[in-house]
Design an enzyme around this catalytic site. Structure first.
Site, short mmCIF file in Angstrom:
data_model
loop_
_atom_site.label_atom_id
_atom_site.label_comp_id
_atom_site.label_asym_id
_atom_site.label_seq_id
_atom_site.Cartn_x
_atom_site.Cartn_y
_atom_site.Cartn_z
N LYS A 122 0.84 -1.21 0.00
CA LYS A 122 0.00 0.00 0.00
C LYS A 122 0.86 1.25 0.00
CE LYS A 122 -4.28 -1.47 0.44
NZ LYS A 122 -5.39 -1.99 1.03
N LYS A 204 -3.56 -10.37 -7.26
CA LYS A 204 -4.81 -10.64 -6.52
C LYS A 204 -5.96 -9.79 -7.09
CE LYS A 204 -5.71 -8.65 -2.65
NZ LYS A 204 -5.84 -8.10 -1.30
N LYS A 207 -10.51 -4.92 -4.78
CA LYS A 207 -11.68 -4.04 -4.92
C LYS A 207 -11.31 -2.60 -5.18
CE LYS A 207 -12.75 -4.56 -0.04
NZ LYS A 207 -11.59 -4.18 0.72
P1 TYM Z 1 -10.05 -6.61 2.88
O1 TYM Z 1 -11.12 -5.60 3.04
O2 TYM Z 1 -8.89 -6.28 2.02
O3 TYM Z 1 -10.62 -7.97 2.37
C1 TYM Z 1 -11.74 -8.58 3.00
C2 TYM Z 1 -11.64 -10.07 3.02
O4 TYM Z 1 -11.65 -10.60 1.71
C3 TYM Z 1 -10.50 -11.39 1.48
N1 TYM Z 1 -10.07 -11.15 0.09
C4 TYM Z 1 -9.83 -12.13 -0.80
N2 TYM Z 1 -9.89 -13.45 -0.70
C5 TYM Z 1 -9.58 -14.17 -1.81
N3 TYM Z 1 -9.20 -13.61 -2.97
C6 TYM Z 1 -9.13 -12.27 -3.12
N4 TYM Z 1 -8.76 -11.75 -4.29
C7 TYM Z 1 -9.44 -11.46 -2.00
N5 TYM Z 1 -9.47 -10.12 -1.79
C8 TYM Z 1 -9.87 -9.95 -0.50
C9 TYM Z 1 -9.47 -10.87 2.49
O5 TYM Z 1 -8.49 -11.84 2.77
C10 TYM Z 1 -10.34 -10.57 3.68
O6 TYM Z 1 -10.63 -11.72 4.43
N6 TYM Z 1 -7.63 -5.97 7.14
C11 TYM Z 1 -8.78 -6.60 6.56
C12 TYM Z 1 -10.08 -6.15 7.18
C13 TYM Z 1 -10.11 -6.30 8.66
C14 TYM Z 1 -10.23 -7.53 9.37
C15 TYM Z 1 -10.20 -7.16 10.74
C16 TYM Z 1 -10.34 -8.86 8.98
C17 TYM Z 1 -10.02 -5.29 9.55
N7 TYM Z 1 -10.08 -5.82 10.82
C18 TYM Z 1 -10.29 -8.13 11.75
C19 TYM Z 1 -10.43 -9.83 10.00
C20 TYM Z 1 -10.40 -9.46 11.35
C21 TYM Z 1 -8.79 -6.24 5.07
O7 TYM Z 1 -8.22 -5.28 4.65
O8 TYM Z 1 -9.54 -7.04 4.34
#
Ligand code: TYM
Length: 342
Positions: A122, A204, A207
């Site tokens: 990032k 990957k 979004k």
């Molecule tokens: P984030 O918002 O980037 O993604 C949300 C969830 O989706 C999964 N994910 C994917 N899985 C498979 N293939 C992909 N291309 C893909 N893109 C996203 C991510 O692994 C995630 O599970 N830091 C976290 C959000 C968060 C969180 C937490 C998660 C904040 N606090 C506490 C668990 C527990 C994040 O940025 O996810």
């Protein structure tokens, strides 16, 4: 007279996870996270949130952030997270997250945070805004998790490193003050833990990128989804045969993963289904399977988005329930570190 004494049912294990409303939900976040959550909603005591505090580590347009946070809630429900059985809330509504996040900042080491892959990625992408929040993001995430004392944290593969750092921080804190935090485990799906971009199977699906980067959104129109799959990059081998080989055929492997996740078919079944068919026949079939899988989710999300009063009742109720659990942990932490009781 002997009476049968019924043993009380064992308390359900707890699950917790969140997604940043920094972009519209993609097929990647659905297959890597939400689908996995919804499939287990009956077996676990579940807490799921919209991670808006995390979203602002990258600049957001305020109106878009507000809209996406509500849409994300509607999509959680449409994907099968029944608000009667799951606690669904907005992270910033539960003030304990920011508070525990600060405390855990003081128990997270500079070197540990510097090694986080997401921070490196990032900061390379946002070179003009490498803010302190981007750096301490994992301590806030550790706070999100540890407040609820969950057993499992269902995430995609890219978040595993953050959950592992949560272990390190929790163990450090417990080592000083006794058993305050439960040590949770990441829970990663067998299929779909890392869905790749349709135009670059080595990156990957994300979004926060635009549509030309090969992402599919949960709310995309069926015609757009079909277009994305038809133009998906396959591999430049001469074989033109549907066979799972992640190393040498990452594009086909990604499409097979998506097809397997939405249909429940194994890779072997998929290979047999497409014997003698080239990629040209395979790609639209995957697209159609995705369209059909997402159709009810899309329709239900659109219906829910019209019912703002209902969504509001869900997130208010969720914040109240979440806050009750989070406060118990936070009080314990405040006492342990030596803050004077209010
Ligand atoms: P984030 O918002 O980037 O993604 C949300 C969830 O989706 C999964 N994910 C994917 N899985 C498979 N293939 C992909 N291309 C893909 N893109 C996203 C991510 O692994 C995630 O599970 N830091 C976290 C959000 C968060 C969180 C937490 C998660 C904040 N606090 C506490 C668990 C527990 C994040 O940025 O996810």
């Amino acid at each position: 007279m002997s009476e049968m004494i019924q043993a009380a049912p064992a308390p359900k294990k707890r699950m917790l996870s969140g997604i940043k409303p920094s972009g519209d939900l993609t097929l990647g976040s659905y297959l890597g996270a939400v689908k996995n959550w919804a499939e287990r909603a009956d077996q676990f005591d579940c807490f799921y949130f919209m991670a808006d505090l995390h979203a602002i580590t990258v600049r957001q347009n305020p109106a878009d952030l507000r809209r996406r946070t509500l849409e994300q809630l509607a999509q959680y429900i449409a994907c099968g997270l029944d608000p009667e059985k799951n606690t669904l809330f907005i992270q910033s509504h539960v003030h304990q997250h920011a508070e525990l996040g600060w405390i855990l900042d003081c128990y997270s080491m500079f070197g540990e945070l510097s090694r986080m892959t997401q921070f490196k990625d990032k900061s390379a992408k946002n070179a003009d805004n490498i803010n302190a929040g981007l750096f301490t993001y994992p301590s806030l995430m550790a706070g999100d998790i540890l407040l609820y004392q969950p057993d499992l944290v269902p995430v995609g593969e890219d978040q595993k490193q953050h959950v592992e750092l949560t272990h390190v921080i929790a163990r450090r804190f417990n080592g000083i003050y006794g058993d305050v935090f439960k040590i949770p485990e990441p829970f990663i799906p067998k299929v779909g833990a890392r869905v790749m971009s349709l135009t670059n199977p080595l990156a990957k699906m994300s979004k926060s990128e635009n549509e030309d980067t090969g992402r599919v959104l949960l709310m995309d129109d069926p015609a757009v989804i079909m277009k994305q799959f038809k133009r998906a990059i396959t591999d430049s081998d001469t074989e033109n045969c549907v066979r799972y080989d992640k190393e040498n055929k990452p594009g086909v492997a990604n499409l097979m993963t998506i097809y397997s996740a939405v249909t429940g078919k194994t890779f072997e079944e998929i290979e047999n289904e497409f014997i003698g068919c080239g990629y040209g026949k395979f790609k639209p079939v995957v697209g159609e399977a995705v369209v059909e899988h997402l159709r009810p989710i899309r329709e239900e999300s659109m219906r829910l988005m019209k019912d703002k009063a209902y969504l509001e009742s869900v997130y208010r109720d969720g914040a109240q329930k979440a806050s009750y659990v989070a406060e118990k942990t936070l009080r314990k932490v405040y006492k342990k570190v030596g803050f004077v009781a209010r």
